[in-house]
Design a protein around this motif. Structure first.
Motif, PDB file in Angstrom:
ATOM      1  N   LEU A 109       0.825  -1.204   0.000  1.00  0.00           N
ATOM      2  CA  LEU A 109       0.000   0.000   0.000  1.00  0.00           C
ATOM      3  C   LEU A 109       0.863   1.260   0.000  1.00  0.00           C
ATOM      4  CD1 LEU A 109      -2.788  -1.071   2.506  1.00  0.00           C
ATOM      5  CD2 LEU A 109      -3.129  -0.448   0.111  1.00  0.00           C
ATOM      6  N   GLU A 110       1.962   1.228   0.753  1.00  0.00           N
ATOM      7  CA  GLU A 110       2.883   2.368   0.775  1.00  0.00           C
ATOM      8  C   GLU A 110       3.457   2.609  -0.616  1.00  0.00           C
ATOM      9  OE1 GLU A 110       4.889   2.709   5.159  1.00  0.00           O
ATOM     10  OE2 GLU A 110       5.589   1.071   3.896  1.00  0.00           O
ATOM     11  N   VAL A 111       3.876   1.525  -1.262  1.00  0.00           N
ATOM     12  CA  VAL A 111       4.438   1.632  -2.606  1.00  0.00           C
ATOM     13  C   VAL A 111       3.399   2.200  -3.569  1.00  0.00           C
ATOM     14  CG1 VAL A 111       5.294   0.320  -4.593  1.00  0.00           C
ATOM     15  CG2 VAL A 111       6.145  -0.202  -2.294  1.00  0.00           C
ATOM     16  N   LEU A 112       2.183   1.679  -3.489  1.00  0.00           N
ATOM     17  CA  LEU A 112       1.136   2.117  -4.403  1.00  0.00           C
ATOM     18  C   LEU A 112       0.759   3.579  -4.171  1.00  0.00           C
ATOM     19  CD1 LEU A 112      -0.628   1.253  -6.710  1.00  0.00           C
ATOM     20  CD2 LEU A 112      -2.307   0.384  -5.077  1.00  0.00           C
ATOM     21  N   GLN A 113       0.776   4.026  -2.921  1.00  0.00           N
ATOM     22  CA  GLN A 113       0.503   5.438  -2.625  1.00  0.00           C
ATOM     23  C   GLN A 113       1.544   6.341  -3.285  1.00  0.00           C
ATOM     24  OE1 GLN A 113       0.219   5.133   1.768  1.00  0.00           O
ATOM     25  NE2 GLN A 113      -1.780   6.103   1.578  1.00  0.00           N
ATOM     26  N   LEU A 114       2.798   5.918  -3.242  1.00  0.00           N
ATOM     27  CA  LEU A 114       3.863   6.700  -3.867  1.00  0.00           C
ATOM     28  C   LEU A 114       3.751   6.670  -5.384  1.00  0.00           C
ATOM     29  CD1 LEU A 114       6.815   5.727  -1.505  1.00  0.00           C
ATOM     30  CD2 LEU A 114       5.647   7.929  -1.645  1.00  0.00           C
ATOM     31  N   VAL A 115       3.343   5.533  -5.920  1.00  0.00           N
ATOM     32  CA  VAL A 115       3.114   5.435  -7.358  1.00  0.00           C
ATOM     33  C   VAL A 115       2.012   6.417  -7.762  1.00  0.00           C
ATOM     34  CG1 VAL A 115       2.194   3.970  -9.202  1.00  0.00           C
ATOM     35  CG2 VAL A 115       3.894   3.049  -7.618  1.00  0.00           C
ATOM     36  N   ALA A 116       0.949   6.448  -6.960  1.00  0.00           N
ATOM     37  CA  ALA A 116      -0.171   7.358  -7.244  1.00  0.00           C
ATOM     38  C   ALA A 116       0.276   8.814  -7.200  1.00  0.00           C
ATOM     39  CB  ALA A 116      -1.303   7.120  -6.251  1.00  0.00           C
TER      40      ALA A 116
ATOM     41  N   GLY B 234       3.054   9.837  -8.294  1.00  0.00           N
ATOM     42  CA  GLY B 234       3.929  10.097  -9.431  1.00  0.00           C
ATOM     43  C   GLY B 234       5.388   9.755  -9.210  1.00  0.00           C
ATOM     44  N   ALA B 235       5.722   9.064  -8.129  1.00  0.00           N
ATOM     45  CA  ALA B 235       7.120   8.740  -7.841  1.00  0.00           C
ATOM     46  C   ALA B 235       7.628   7.624  -8.750  1.00  0.00           C
ATOM     47  CB  ALA B 235       7.266   8.323  -6.387  1.00  0.00           C
ATOM     48  N   SER B 236       8.895   7.721  -9.119  1.00  0.00           N
ATOM     49  CA  SER B 236       9.541   6.670  -9.907  1.00  0.00           C
ATOM     50  C   SER B 236       9.969   5.540  -8.978  1.00  0.00           C
ATOM     51  CB  SER B 236      10.770   7.228 -10.621  1.00  0.00           C
ATOM     52  OG  SER B 236      11.764   7.603  -9.663  1.00  0.00           O
ATOM     53  N   ASN B 237      10.392   4.418  -9.567  1.00  0.00           N
ATOM     54  CA  ASN B 237      10.863   3.303  -8.739  1.00  0.00           C
ATOM     55  C   ASN B 237      12.045   3.729  -7.872  1.00  0.00           C
ATOM     56  OD1 ASN B 237       8.926   1.776  -9.937  1.00  0.00           O
ATOM     57  ND2 ASN B 237      10.308   0.399 -11.033  1.00  0.00           N
ATOM     58  N   ARG B 238      12.943   4.531  -8.446  1.00  0.00           N
ATOM     59  CA  ARG B 238      14.111   4.987  -7.686  1.00  0.00           C
ATOM     60  C   ARG B 238      13.670   5.863  -6.508  1.00  0.00           C
ATOM     61  NH1 ARG B 238      19.129   7.678 -10.737  1.00  0.00           N
ATOM     62  NH2 ARG B 238      19.333   5.466 -11.327  1.00  0.00           N
TER      63      ARG B 238
ATOM     64  N   ILE C 260      10.759   5.876  -5.031  1.00  0.00           N
ATOM     65  CA  ILE C 260      10.063   5.032  -4.059  1.00  0.00           C
ATOM     66  C   ILE C 260      11.081   4.298  -3.191  1.00  0.00           C
ATOM     67  CG2 ILE C 260       8.574   3.009  -3.767  1.00  0.00           C
ATOM     68  CD1 ILE C 260       7.172   3.868  -6.384  1.00  0.00           C
ATOM     69  N   GLY C 261      12.102   3.750  -3.838  1.00  0.00           N
ATOM     70  CA  GLY C 261      13.142   3.034  -3.100  1.00  0.00           C
ATOM     71  C   GLY C 261      13.841   3.940  -2.107  1.00  0.00           C
ATOM     72  N   GLN C 262      14.141   5.168  -2.510  1.00  0.00           N
ATOM     73  CA  GLN C 262      14.811   6.107  -1.609  1.00  0.00           C
ATOM     74  C   GLN C 262      13.901   6.484  -0.444  1.00  0.00           C
ATOM     75  OE1 GLN C 262      15.784   9.222  -4.415  1.00  0.00           O
ATOM     76  NE2 GLN C 262      17.793   8.337  -4.907  1.00  0.00           N
ATOM     77  N   GLY C 263      12.628   6.686  -0.742  1.00  0.00           N
ATOM     78  CA  GLY C 263      11.688   7.091   0.302  1.00  0.00           C
ATOM     79  C   GLY C 263      11.421   6.004   1.323  1.00  0.00           C
ATOM     80  N   LEU C 264      11.407   4.756   0.869  1.00  0.00           N
ATOM     81  CA  LEU C 264      11.104   3.624   1.765  1.00  0.00           C
ATOM     82  C   LEU C 264      12.351   2.833   2.154  1.00  0.00           C
ATOM     83  CD1 LEU C 264       7.845   2.257   0.048  1.00  0.00           C
ATOM     84  CD2 LEU C 264       8.039   3.858   1.974  1.00  0.00           C
ATOM     85  N   MET C 265      13.510   3.308   1.687  1.00  0.00           N
ATOM     86  CA  MET C 265      14.779   2.639   1.972  1.00  0.00           C
ATOM     87  C   MET C 265      14.774   1.197   1.463  1.00  0.00           C
ATOM     88  SD  MET C 265      15.903   4.212   5.685  1.00  0.00           S
ATOM     89  CE  MET C 265      14.328   3.882   6.479  1.00  0.00           C
TER      90      MET C 265
ATOM     91  N   THR D 272      13.589  -4.503  -5.186  1.00  0.00           N
ATOM     92  CA  THR D 272      12.520  -4.812  -4.230  1.00  0.00           C
ATOM     93  C   THR D 272      11.253  -4.056  -4.578  1.00  0.00           C
ATOM     94  OG1 THR D 272      14.119  -5.219  -2.463  1.00  0.00           O
ATOM     95  CG2 THR D 272      11.864  -4.742  -1.796  1.00  0.00           C
ATOM     96  N   VAL D 273      11.416  -2.805  -5.011  1.00  0.00           N
ATOM     97  CA  VAL D 273      10.252  -2.014  -5.423  1.00  0.00           C
ATOM     98  C   VAL D 273       9.568  -2.689  -6.602  1.00  0.00           C
ATOM     99  CG1 VAL D 273       9.477   0.171  -6.421  1.00  0.00           C
ATOM    100  CG2 VAL D 273      11.200   0.174  -4.593  1.00  0.00           C
ATOM    101  N   LYS D 274      10.350  -3.146  -7.588  1.00  0.00           N
ATOM    102  CA  LYS D 274       9.784  -3.820  -8.750  1.00  0.00           C
ATOM    103  C   LYS D 274       9.044  -5.093  -8.332  1.00  0.00           C
ATOM    104  CE  LYS D 274      13.218  -2.109 -12.069  1.00  0.00           C
ATOM    105  NZ  LYS D 274      14.342  -2.454 -12.970  1.00  0.00           N
ATOM    106  N   SER D 275       9.610  -5.798  -7.347  1.00  0.00           N
ATOM    107  CA  SER D 275       8.972  -7.018  -6.858  1.00  0.00           C
ATOM    108  C   SER D 275       7.617  -6.698  -6.224  1.00  0.00           C
ATOM    109  CB  SER D 275       9.881  -7.700  -5.835  1.00  0.00           C
ATOM    110  OG  SER D 275       9.257  -8.846  -5.284  1.00  0.00           O
ATOM    111  N   HIS D 276       7.582  -5.627  -5.446  1.00  0.00           N
ATOM    112  CA  HIS D 276       6.314  -5.214  -4.835  1.00  0.00           C
ATOM    113  C   HIS D 276       5.295  -4.861  -5.913  1.00  0.00           C
ATOM    114  CE1 HIS D 276       7.346  -5.413  -0.677  1.00  0.00           C
ATOM    115  NE2 HIS D 276       8.286  -4.501  -0.730  1.00  0.00           N
ATOM    116  N   LEU D 277       5.750  -4.189  -6.965  1.00  0.00           N
ATOM    117  CA  LEU D 277       4.834  -3.798  -8.040  1.00  0.00           C
ATOM    118  C   LEU D 277       4.268  -5.022  -8.764  1.00  0.00           C
ATOM    119  CD1 LEU D 277       6.682  -0.697  -9.548  1.00  0.00           C
ATOM    120  CD2 LEU D 277       4.497  -0.709  -8.337  1.00  0.00           C
ATOM    121  N   VAL D 278       5.104  -6.029  -8.952  1.00  0.00           N
ATOM    122  CA  VAL D 278       4.640  -7.261  -9.591  1.00  0.00           C
ATOM    123  C   VAL D 278       3.509  -7.885  -8.767  1.00  0.00           C
ATOM    124  CG1 VAL D 278       5.244  -9.650 -10.142  1.00  0.00           C
ATOM    125  CG2 VAL D 278       6.781  -7.795 -10.795  1.00  0.00           C
ATOM    126  N   HIS D 279       3.695  -7.927  -7.444  1.00  0.00           N
ATOM    127  CA  HIS D 279       2.671  -8.494  -6.566  1.00  0.00           C
ATOM    128  C   HIS D 279       1.403  -7.637  -6.573  1.00  0.00           C
ATOM    129  CE1 HIS D 279       6.172 -10.504  -4.227  1.00  0.00           C
ATOM    130  NE2 HIS D 279       5.679 -11.325  -5.120  1.00  0.00           N
TER     131      HIS D 279
END
Length: 212
Positions: free
Chosen positions: A157-164, A166-170, A172-177, A182-189
């Motif tokens: 949900l955190e990843v999806l909120q950041l996607v919404a 407009g954040a890029s994968n990079r 998102i990764g920086q924001g969530l450490m 790993t971000v790509k894996s979360h997106l696949v799920h």
């Protein structure tokens, strides 16, 4: 006597909550704050049984970073040996908001349009450590539990909120450490659970379902 702290950045909301609570003989409002930081400091000072916590606060006078109600709840729960119970009272009812508050340690979650009797019952339940969920929230959680395949995890949900947002994968990764992998894996799920194939479709689907 149940001692209550009101934490909301809208004075009119605090006035309304106070008016309802002070009608009860077993409840007393002992303080009001307009920021999440104020909720943390006042709660940690002691003498509070239940905090009525909003989820989203505006910036304070000093322009400091705004702490959310869920973050404040987590700090209060981790900073005291016997912390007050936190009852979230908010306008927001998405899965991300609800799960974030529950994960942070809130014992209850009410919407601001709850009738007075529901608010009073929730405060009394929360003071005892019993769950206090509005019917809408309770139904949302039951639906989520009944459909585990489509239920996103708090991290997803955190990843999806950041996607919404407009954040890029990079970003998102920086924001969530997290690593980009790993971000790509979360997106696949996320795509699999929502039955979509793109970021735009995932956000649209999540909004349609009330997840965002």
């Amino acid at each position: 006597m149940i001692r209550v702290l009101l934490a909301d950045d809208h004075e009119i909301v605090r006035l309304g909550l106070r008016a309802v609570l002070e009608e009860a003989e077993d409840i007393i409002v002992v303080g009001e704050v307009a920021t999440a930081e104020g909720a943390i400091s006042t709660a940690c000072a002691g003498g509070i049984d239940v905090v009525l916590m909003d989820l989203r606060f505006r910036a304070g006078a000093d322009g400091a970073r705004v702490t959310t109600g869920a973050e404040a709840t987590a700090v209060i729960r981790s900073s005291m040996e016997h912390p007050p119970k936190v009852l979230v009272v908010t306008n927001y009812d998405t899965d991300a908001d609800i799960l974030g508050a529950i994960e942070a340690g809130a014992v209850g979650y009410l919407l601001k349009d709850a009738p007075p009797e529901e608010l009073l019952a929730a405060v009394r339940s929360a003071s005892k450590g019993d769950p206090a969920l509005s019917p809408v929230v309770r139904d949302r959680l039951r639906t989520r539990d009944a459909t585990p395949r489509s239920a996103l995890t708090p991290r997803e949900l955190e990843v999806l909120q950041l996607v919404a947002g407009g954040a890029s994968n990079r970003e998102i990764g920086q924001g969530l450490m997290l690593s980009e992998a790993t971000v790509k894996s979360h997106l696949v799920h996320i795509y699999d659970k929502l039955g979509v194939r793109s970021r735009t479709s995932a956000v649209a689907s999540a909004r349609e379902q009330g997840v965002l």
